[in-house]
Design an enzyme around this catalytic site. Structure first.
Site, PDB file in Angstrom:
ATOM      1  N   LYS A  28      46.216  36.986  50.133  1.00  0.00           N
ATOM      2  CA  LYS A  28      45.042  36.216  49.695  1.00  0.00           C
ATOM      3  C   LYS A  28      45.225  35.697  48.268  1.00  0.00           C
ATOM      4  O   LYS A  28      44.942  34.528  47.978  1.00  0.00           O
ATOM      5  CB  LYS A  28      43.790  37.094  49.805  1.00  0.00           C
ATOM      6  CG  LYS A  28      42.501  36.407  49.424  1.00  0.00           C
ATOM      7  CD  LYS A  28      41.317  37.016  50.137  1.00  0.00           C
ATOM      8  CE  LYS A  28      40.936  38.402  49.629  1.00  0.00           C
ATOM      9  NZ  LYS A  28      40.333  38.368  48.280  1.00  0.00           N
ATOM     10  N   SER A  29      45.698  36.563  47.378  1.00  0.00           N
ATOM     11  CA  SER A  29      45.867  36.149  45.970  1.00  0.00           C
ATOM     12  C   SER A  29      46.846  34.983  45.861  1.00  0.00           C
ATOM     13  O   SER A  29      46.597  34.003  45.148  1.00  0.00           O
ATOM     14  CB  SER A  29      46.406  37.321  45.146  1.00  0.00           C
ATOM     15  OG  SER A  29      45.456  38.342  45.085  1.00  0.00           O
ATOM     16  N   GLY A 101      35.334  35.842  44.725  1.00  0.00           N
ATOM     17  CA  GLY A 101      35.399  35.970  43.267  1.00  0.00           C
ATOM     18  C   GLY A 101      36.682  35.359  42.727  1.00  0.00           C
ATOM     19  O   GLY A 101      36.688  34.704  41.679  1.00  0.00           O
ATOM     20  N   ARG A 129      27.734  38.673  41.243  1.00  0.00           N
ATOM     21  CA  ARG A 129      28.872  39.197  40.482  1.00  0.00           C
ATOM     22  C   ARG A 129      28.963  38.587  39.077  1.00  0.00           C
ATOM     23  O   ARG A 129      28.551  37.454  38.859  1.00  0.00           O
ATOM     24  CB  ARG A 129      30.167  38.976  41.278  1.00  0.00           C
ATOM     25  CG  ARG A 129      30.119  39.719  42.609  1.00  0.00           C
ATOM     26  CD  ARG A 129      31.369  39.523  43.422  1.00  0.00           C
ATOM     27  NE  ARG A 129      32.517  40.154  42.799  1.00  0.00           N
ATOM     28  CZ  ARG A 129      33.762  40.029  43.264  1.00  0.00           C
ATOM     29  NH1 ARG A 129      33.982  39.299  44.347  1.00  0.00           N
ATOM     30  NH2 ARG A 129      34.755  40.627  42.660  1.00  0.00           N
ATOM     31  N   GLN A 176      41.952  38.195  37.655  1.00  0.00           N
ATOM     32  CA  GLN A 176      41.181  36.952  37.775  1.00  0.00           C
ATOM     33  C   GLN A 176      40.887  36.375  36.400  1.00  0.00           C
ATOM     34  O   GLN A 176      40.996  35.163  36.182  1.00  0.00           O
ATOM     35  CB  GLN A 176      39.879  37.220  38.533  1.00  0.00           C
ATOM     36  CG  GLN A 176      40.126  37.576  39.994  1.00  0.00           C
ATOM     37  CD  GLN A 176      38.859  37.986  40.713  1.00  0.00           C
ATOM     38  OE1 GLN A 176      37.770  37.984  40.134  1.00  0.00           O
ATOM     39  NE2 GLN A 176      38.990  38.337  41.980  1.00  0.00           N
ATOM     40  N   ASP A 327      42.044  47.103  45.222  1.00  0.00           N
ATOM     41  CA  ASP A 327      41.344  46.723  46.453  1.00  0.00           C
ATOM     42  C   ASP A 327      41.516  47.757  47.569  1.00  0.00           C
ATOM     43  O   ASP A 327      40.911  47.621  48.642  1.00  0.00           O
ATOM     44  CB  ASP A 327      41.857  45.365  46.949  1.00  0.00           C
ATOM     45  CG  ASP A 327      41.411  44.235  46.024  1.00  0.00           C
ATOM     46  OD1 ASP A 327      40.391  44.400  45.332  1.00  0.00           O
ATOM     47  OD2 ASP A 327      42.096  43.200  45.989  1.00  0.00           O
ATOM     48  N   LYS A 354      32.961  44.612  42.575  1.00  0.00           N
ATOM     49  CA  LYS A 354      33.702  43.831  43.577  1.00  0.00           C
ATOM     50  C   LYS A 354      32.704  43.152  44.526  1.00  0.00           C
ATOM     51  O   LYS A 354      31.539  43.009  44.189  1.00  0.00           O
ATOM     52  CB  LYS A 354      34.666  44.757  44.328  1.00  0.00           C
ATOM     53  CG  LYS A 354      35.765  45.338  43.434  1.00  0.00           C
ATOM     54  CD  LYS A 354      36.684  44.251  42.947  1.00  0.00           C
ATOM     55  CE  LYS A 354      37.751  44.800  42.020  1.00  0.00           C
ATOM     56  NZ  LYS A 354      38.553  43.736  41.411  1.00  0.00           N
ATOM     57  N   ARG A 358      31.723  49.163  45.412  1.00  0.00           N
ATOM     58  CA  ARG A 358      32.528  49.823  46.463  1.00  0.00           C
ATOM     59  C   ARG A 358      32.456  51.343  46.405  1.00  0.00           C
ATOM     60  O   ARG A 358      32.651  52.005  47.427  1.00  0.00           O
ATOM     61  CB  ARG A 358      33.975  49.335  46.387  1.00  0.00           C
ATOM     62  CG  ARG A 358      34.091  47.916  46.926  1.00  0.00           C
ATOM     63  CD  ARG A 358      35.491  47.378  46.939  1.00  0.00           C
ATOM     64  NE  ARG A 358      35.521  46.145  47.722  1.00  0.00           N
ATOM     65  CZ  ARG A 358      36.493  45.240  47.661  1.00  0.00           C
ATOM     66  NH1 ARG A 358      37.534  45.428  46.859  1.00  0.00           N
ATOM     67  NH2 ARG A 358      36.440  44.155  48.412  1.00  0.00           N
ATOM     68  N   ARG A 403      36.262  44.601  52.879  1.00  0.00           N
ATOM     69  CA  ARG A 403      37.057  45.835  52.820  1.00  0.00           C
ATOM     70  C   ARG A 403      36.228  47.070  53.153  1.00  0.00           C
ATOM     71  O   ARG A 403      36.750  48.064  53.645  1.00  0.00           O
ATOM     72  CB  ARG A 403      37.732  45.971  51.465  1.00  0.00           C
ATOM     73  CG  ARG A 403      38.676  44.807  51.188  1.00  0.00           C
ATOM     74  CD  ARG A 403      39.696  45.079  50.133  1.00  0.00           C
ATOM     75  NE  ARG A 403      40.211  43.833  49.584  1.00  0.00           N
ATOM     76  CZ  ARG A 403      41.125  43.052  50.181  1.00  0.00           C
ATOM     77  NH1 ARG A 403      41.634  43.390  51.355  1.00  0.00           N
ATOM     78  NH2 ARG A 403      41.519  41.928  49.615  1.00  0.00           N
TER      79      ARG A 403
HETATM   80  C1  S3P Z   1      42.523  39.302  42.525  1.00  0.00           C
HETATM   81  C2  S3P Z   1      42.279  40.182  41.501  1.00  0.00           C
HETATM   82  C3  S3P Z   1      41.472  41.400  41.661  1.00  0.00           C
HETATM   83  C4  S3P Z   1      41.251  41.763  43.130  1.00  0.00           C
HETATM   84  C5  S3P Z   1      40.906  40.565  43.964  1.00  0.00           C
HETATM   85  C6  S3P Z   1      42.021  39.532  43.890  1.00  0.00           C
HETATM   86  C7  S3P Z   1      43.323  38.112  42.250  1.00  0.00           C
HETATM   87  O1  S3P Z   1      40.216  41.196  41.060  1.00  0.00           O
HETATM   88  O2  S3P Z   1      40.244  42.732  43.253  1.00  0.00           O
HETATM   89  O3  S3P Z   1      40.719  40.931  45.311  1.00  0.00           O
HETATM   90  O4  S3P Z   1      43.790  37.444  43.200  1.00  0.00           O
HETATM   91  O5  S3P Z   1      43.547  37.811  41.060  1.00  0.00           O
HETATM   92  P1  S3P Z   1      39.976  41.437  39.480  1.00  0.00           P
HETATM   93  O6  S3P Z   1      40.756  40.450  38.741  1.00  0.00           O
HETATM   94  O7  S3P Z   1      38.495  41.259  39.299  1.00  0.00           O
HETATM   95  O8  S3P Z   1      40.417  42.847  39.240  1.00  0.00           O
END
Ligand code: S3P
Length: 448
Positions: A28-29, A101, A129, A176, A327, A354, A358, A403
């Site tokens: 996903k990232s 997010g 959020r 993020q 995660d 999140k 969670r 999740r």
């Molecule tokens: C992600 C960073 C994480 C993670 C999210 C994906 C990303 O969040 O929990 O599912 O792709 O950069 P945070 O940056 O808020 O820790």
């Protein structure tokens, strides 16, 4: 987008052995970043293995709204004709990032140093959020943000017409936030410096190198110092998205707790900033091996093999590992319920902001299923009942959190009584084939 339709309740029943090959979807990232960096490049980026989950599809729509041409050729094969750094057009409508997010925060960063205005919204989960963690550093570039109280969406960002580069120490461990600052730094002149005290996932940095940006990372006493030279011409790339270790976590953890299971999960990205869960499971005594370890597209990749592990033991998870498995705590807490002894998880305050809180969501569902949990602001402890002694029989609220839904469905595969999830529809945000993939392995999950 999840949470906009009819809830989909599902119940997970005690399963026979899980076996076979679990082909989990793309990361996903990396999928979000492929679309965004493709949109900021000159030329045509070709992506294969893109995760076609709702979160990523919302990012694809957003990139179109900012002027990129984004098309789907075949399953997982996407083309992005970018507009170049600084080339974003002003969207003609509100950008709805659904549940994501990552999507909203990265896109805010990517547009914040262009002279355009955009309004962002999301579903009921995303609109709760915190966004100030991103808009605070974006203000240093010269961007303005106006949102709801507490820095919540819906929110309008007025991009900086004459951005200045920034030096920013990220106050929370967040990829993020780091990524939003780096993406904003792309269209600022000079060098933007981001410092993170704890290493978080580094896909943005790795991918920026691939797209031709000048970016360096230095380990110092202050932390990781990332320096990006602004206003590069990003060159379109061919990207093969590795499969998502965060999605692999579900069939892997299910195999560990369901008697007789033996599951192979091929081609999983094992970037060290993402692989903390697997190290933790091995320390708990999991029969989990990496086969065929190799490198693909600049990321370490392996096939994971997970077998039923009857003698799992609770451990203290090192807090410094938290960012590399952030995660995965929900599904780890389920495995912990099947272990003997306590599993102690500290330094995990971020879990509270999140897609849901969670710790609260998992603690409530685990307790209702007969598992003792203790929790505080940034820690929680699961008292394992041991294999064969997890009662289950509860209905859990998923709180619009994919999740949480998947974790409780894994729990029900080995508990004495079935486990119901009130709404499994959010699973489509990250793992749209979860239900069919788990069924193929032998799981007994039913729609109610
Ligand atoms: C992600 C960073 C994480 C993670 C999210 C994906 C990303 O969040 O929990 O599912 O792709 O950069 P945070 O940056 O808020 O820790």
């Amino acid at each position: 987008m999840s949470g906009h339709g009819t809830p989909i309740p599902m119940t997970s029943h005690r399963s026979g052995p899980l076996s076979g090959v679990a082909d989990v979807p793309g990361d996903k990232s990396i999928s979000h970043r492929s679309l965004i960096l493709g949109a900021l490049s000159v030329g045509e980026t070709v992506i294969t293995g893109l995760l076609e989950g709702e979160d990523v599809l919302d990012t694809a729509k957003a990139m179109r709204a900012f002027g990129a041409e984004v098309t789907r050729d075949a399953a997982g094969v996407w083309h992005v004709h970018g507009v170049g750094v600084g080339g974003f057009a002003e969207p003609g409508h509100v950008i709805d990032c659904g549940n994501s997010g990552t999507g909203v925060r990265l896109i805010m960063g990517a547009m914040a140093t262009s002279p355009i205005t955009a309004t962002f919204t999301g579903d009921a989960s995303l609109n709760k959020r915190p966004m100030a963690r991103v808009t605070d550093p974006l203000a240093l570039f010269g961007a303005q943000a106006v949102g709801r109280s507490g820095g919540r969406l819906p929110m309008t960002i007025v991009g900086a017409a004459e951005p200045v580069p920034v030096r920013y120490v990220v106050p929370v461990p967040s990829a993020q936030v780091k990524s939003a600052v780096l993406l904003a730094g792309l269209n600022a002149p000079g060098q933007t410096v981001v410092i993170e005290r704890e290493a978080t996932r580094d896909h943005t940095e790795r991918m920026l190198v691939g797209f031709g940006a000048e970016i360096t990372t230095e380990e110092t006493d202050e932390g990781r110092v990332i320096t990006l030279t602004g206003q590069p011409e990003l060159r379109a790339q061919t990207i093969v998205v590795p499969r998502d270790p965060s999605s692999a976590a579900f069939p892997v953890c299910a195999a560990l707790i369901v008697p007789g299971s033996d599951v192979l999960v091929p081609n999983i990205g094992l970037n060290p900033t993402r692989a903390g869960l697997f190290a933790t499971l091995r320390e708990m005594g999991a029969d989990l091996s990496y086969e065929n370890l190799r490198e693909e597209g600049g990321e370490p990749v392996a096939d994971l093999r997970a077998r039923f592990s009857p003698d799992l033991k609770g451990i203290e998870v090192p807090p410094e590992r938290a960012a590399s498995m952030i995660d995965e705590y929900p599904v780890l807490s389920v495995v912990a319920a099947y272990a003997t002894g306590e599993t102690v998880m500290r330094g995990v305050k971020e879990l509270r902001v999140k897609e849901s809180d969670r710790i609260e969501a998992m603690a409530a569902g685990l307790r209702a299923g007969g598992v003792e949990v203790e929790d505080g602001p940034d820690w929680w402890i699961v008292r394992g009942r041991g294999h064969g002694h997890v009662p289950g029989g509860q209905t859990c609220a998923s709180h619009l959190d994919h999740r949480i839904a998947m974790s409780f469905l894994v729990m029900g595969m080995a508990s004495t009584a079935p486990v119901q999830v009130d709404d499994a529809s959010p699973i489509a945000t990250s793992f749209p084939i979860f239900e069919s993939l788990m069924a193929q392995l032998g799981a007994d999950i039913r729609r109610d």
